[in-house]
Design a protein around this motif. Structure first.
Motif, PDB file in Angstrom:
ATOM      1  N   TYR A 203      39.599   3.778  20.645  1.00  0.00           N
ATOM      2  CA  TYR A 203      40.061   5.161  20.282  1.00  0.00           C
ATOM      3  C   TYR A 203      41.356   5.275  21.122  1.00  0.00           C
ATOM      4  CZ  TYR A 203      34.803   5.893  20.419  1.00  0.00           C
ATOM      5  OH  TYR A 203      33.715   5.870  19.910  1.00  0.00           O
ATOM      6  N   GLY A 204      42.150   6.019  20.311  1.00  0.00           N
ATOM      7  CA  GLY A 204      43.528   6.223  20.784  1.00  0.00           C
ATOM      8  C   GLY A 204      44.363   4.987  20.211  1.00  0.00           C
ATOM      9  N   PRO A 205      45.635   4.659  21.103  1.00  0.00           N
ATOM     10  CA  PRO A 205      46.129   5.351  22.107  1.00  0.00           C
ATOM     11  C   PRO A 205      46.477   6.926  22.043  1.00  0.00           C
ATOM     12  CG  PRO A 205      47.190   3.404  21.947  1.00  0.00           C
ATOM     13  CD  PRO A 205      46.630   3.786  20.570  1.00  0.00           C
ATOM     14  N   LYS A 206      46.415   7.630  22.944  1.00  0.00           N
ATOM     15  CA  LYS A 206      46.256   9.233  23.185  1.00  0.00           C
ATOM     16  C   LYS A 206      47.268   9.481  24.308  1.00  0.00           C
ATOM     17  CE  LYS A 206      45.787  13.531  21.685  1.00  0.00           C
ATOM     18  NZ  LYS A 206      46.142  14.069  20.667  1.00  0.00           N
ATOM     19  N   ARG A 207      48.403  10.388  24.001  1.00  0.00           N
ATOM     20  CA  ARG A 207      49.372  10.775  25.174  1.00  0.00           C
ATOM     21  C   ARG A 207      48.895  12.087  25.783  1.00  0.00           C
ATOM     22  NH1 ARG A 207      55.841  10.245  23.095  1.00  0.00           N
ATOM     23  NH2 ARG A 207      55.766   8.055  22.755  1.00  0.00           N
ATOM     24  N   LEU A 208      48.790  11.981  27.185  1.00  0.00           N
ATOM     25  CA  LEU A 208      48.169  13.228  27.916  1.00  0.00           C
ATOM     26  C   LEU A 208      49.392  13.533  28.658  1.00  0.00           C
ATOM     27  CD1 LEU A 208      44.795  12.239  28.997  1.00  0.00           C
ATOM     28  CD2 LEU A 208      45.649  13.538  27.016  1.00  0.00           C
ATOM     29  N   HIS A 209      49.722  14.841  28.553  1.00  0.00           N
ATOM     30  CA  HIS A 209      50.961  15.460  29.461  1.00  0.00           C
ATOM     31  C   HIS A 209      50.938  16.281  30.372  1.00  0.00           C
ATOM     32  CE1 HIS A 209      51.909  14.448  25.092  1.00  0.00           C
ATOM     33  NE2 HIS A 209      53.129  14.186  25.202  1.00  0.00           N
ATOM     34  N   LEU A 210      51.759  16.392  31.265  1.00  0.00           N
ATOM     35  CA  LEU A 210      52.046  17.443  32.141  1.00  0.00           C
ATOM     36  C   LEU A 210      53.430  17.841  32.457  1.00  0.00           C
ATOM     37  CD1 LEU A 210      49.888  15.646  35.283  1.00  0.00           C
ATOM     38  CD2 LEU A 210      49.275  17.737  33.819  1.00  0.00           C
ATOM     39  N   PRO A 221      48.965  17.979  24.677  1.00  0.00           N
ATOM     40  CA  PRO A 221      47.795  18.150  25.504  1.00  0.00           C
ATOM     41  C   PRO A 221      47.665  17.342  26.972  1.00  0.00           C
ATOM     42  CG  PRO A 221      46.827  16.740  24.051  1.00  0.00           C
ATOM     43  CD  PRO A 221      48.522  16.963  23.619  1.00  0.00           C
ATOM     44  N   ARG A 222      46.958  17.798  27.882  1.00  0.00           N
ATOM     45  CA  ARG A 222      46.769  16.999  28.858  1.00  0.00           C
ATOM     46  C   ARG A 222      45.207  16.780  29.080  1.00  0.00           C
ATOM     47  NH1 ARG A 222      46.737  20.657  34.327  1.00  0.00           N
ATOM     48  NH2 ARG A 222      45.877  18.848  35.230  1.00  0.00           N
ATOM     49  N   THR A 223      44.320  17.160  28.097  1.00  0.00           N
ATOM     50  CA  THR A 223      42.928  16.804  28.006  1.00  0.00           C
ATOM     51  C   THR A 223      42.897  16.052  26.533  1.00  0.00           C
ATOM     52  OG1 THR A 223      42.573  18.508  29.319  1.00  0.00           O
ATOM     53  CG2 THR A 223      40.479  17.545  28.061  1.00  0.00           C
ATOM     54  N   TRP A 224      41.984  15.066  26.721  1.00  0.00           N
ATOM     55  CA  TRP A 224      41.521  14.396  25.388  1.00  0.00           C
ATOM     56  C   TRP A 224      40.092  14.022  25.247  1.00  0.00           C
ATOM     57  CZ3 TRP A 224      42.266   8.561  25.002  1.00  0.00           C
ATOM     58  CH2 TRP A 224      41.876   8.098  23.550  1.00  0.00           C
ATOM     59  N   GLY A 225      39.479  14.533  23.967  1.00  0.00           N
ATOM     60  CA  GLY A 225      37.982  14.397  24.024  1.00  0.00           C
ATOM     61  C   GLY A 225      37.204  15.648  24.328  1.00  0.00           C
ATOM     62  N   LEU A 226      35.926  15.702  23.970  1.00  0.00           N
ATOM     63  CA  LEU A 226      35.151  17.064  23.851  1.00  0.00           C
ATOM     64  C   LEU A 226      34.218  16.738  25.016  1.00  0.00           C
ATOM     65  CD1 LEU A 226      34.638  17.125  20.131  1.00  0.00           C
ATOM     66  CD2 LEU A 226      36.283  18.507  21.185  1.00  0.00           C
ATOM     67  N   LEU A 238      38.572  12.915  28.763  1.00  0.00           N
ATOM     68  CA  LEU A 238      39.637  12.501  29.767  1.00  0.00           C
ATOM     69  C   LEU A 238      40.843  13.293  30.081  1.00  0.00           C
ATOM     70  CD1 LEU A 238      40.682   8.764  29.721  1.00  0.00           C
ATOM     71  CD2 LEU A 238      42.216  10.330  30.090  1.00  0.00           C
ATOM     72  N   SER A 239      41.068  13.585  31.202  1.00  0.00           N
ATOM     73  CA  SER A 239      42.284  14.754  31.648  1.00  0.00           C
ATOM     74  C   SER A 239      42.812  14.092  32.632  1.00  0.00           C
ATOM     75  CB  SER A 239      41.710  15.921  31.812  1.00  0.00           C
ATOM     76  OG  SER A 239      40.793  15.935  33.020  1.00  0.00           O
TER      77      SER A 239
END
Length: 312
Positions: A203-210, A221-226, A238-239
């Protein structure tokens, strides 16, 4: 002498014919001439003709009597309103038809202007996941065209050879650009601890931000998934909580569960998590393959690999 006597008649005829020709030309011209302008020109021709009929033009010259001038002026004004009322809708239809024909020539035709028009799809530059692409005609003459990826399309990843910096490049199979790096030492230690487990799904890669202050835009987003388990989707949420120097402090929550696991990873690092999901213990490798904690919004790019027991 004969020419001098017929001079006024010739001048009146030139005015009448000239106004008629000019009015017809303006109405048929591709330029957007207002219908009122065309009406005034045609009305001048009608008023001039009436002026001649009433005897305003003679061999001796022009007769400027009040009846002739008043009648011609009344006809001029009435003709303007009459012509404008009749011409405006006709000119609008004619110009609309011309506009549609012109737009048809310059409008975006997907089958004509896209090469190849079929057999392809796009992927997200950050996650490698297939995405839909929408083409919009800039002149609005055609309906938007949306290209959707195959339902089962998924980017296959590979880990490259170790580089001089002791890292492995993570990239898509046959891709020219990499998605990030995994450290060789940690990868070796983790693979040794996996036992009989082998990679099953990526799964991914996925960028999560702040950000330090304010709200994150919807596309960062800062959160990935349900929180709820959905088949064929990432079975965990994942957050990121904060970025500390080169590390990302993150939280993992299995879907349909309130239990959480907190940890931290720097770019190029990975770790193994075993999570109870739908009454079954499942194993996941979570890695950070790239990061930028210097420019806001700050981000870390996470990669999740589900592991299963290998079969002979």
């Amino acid at each position: 002498m004969e020419t001098r006597r017929t001079g006024p008649f010739i001048l009146a005829a030139v005015v009448i014919v000239g106004c008629l020709v000019t009015g017809v030309w303006m109405s048929m011209s591709e330029r957007a001439v207002p219908s009122l302008t065309v009406s005034v020109v045609l009305a001048c021709a009608v008023a001039s003709l009436l002026y001649c009929i009433l005897g305003g033009v003679g061999k001796a010259g022009f007769n400027l009597g009040p009846i002739k001038m008043g009648g011609s002026a009344a006809v001029l004004i009435g003709s303007v309103y009459l012509f404008d009322m009749l011409l405006e809708p006709q000119l609008d239809v004619l110009r609309q038809t011309r506009l549609e024909e012109a737009l048809e020539q310059v409008s975006f035709d997907f089958e004509r202007d896209v090469s190849p028009p079929t057999g392809w799809f796009a992927i997200d530059r950050e996650t490698g996941a297939p995405v839909s692409v929408r083409f919009t005609d800039p002149v609005g003459a055609r309906q938007p065209k949306t290209i959707r990826p195959p339902e089962r399309a998924r980017l296959r990843l590979k880990i490259g050879q170790r580089d001089p910096g002791n890292d492995h490049l993570v990239s898509g199979v046959d891709a020219e650009a990499g998605l990030g790096y995994v450290n060789h030492r940690q990868l070796k230690e983790m693979l040794g601890a996996l036992g009989e487990l082998v990679p099953h799904r990526t799964y991914g890669p996925k960028r999560l931000h702040l950000v330090r202050s304010g709200e994150l835009p919807p596309d960062k987003p800062r959160t990935w998934g349900l929180k709820q388990c959905v088949r064929n989707l990432l079975p965990l949420q994942l957050s990121v909580e904060r970025f500390y120097e080169s590390s990302a402090v993150y939280e993992v929550r299995p879907c349909d569960s309130d239990e959480t696991v907190r940890s931290s990873l720097a770019s190029g690092m990975a770790e193994l998590h075993q999570l109870m999901i739908e009454d079954r213990l499942r194993s996941f490798v979570i890695a950070v393959v790239a990061a930028d904690h210097r420019t806001s919004p700050f981000w870390s790019s996470f990669l999740v690999i589900e592991l299963v027991e290998g079969s002979d």
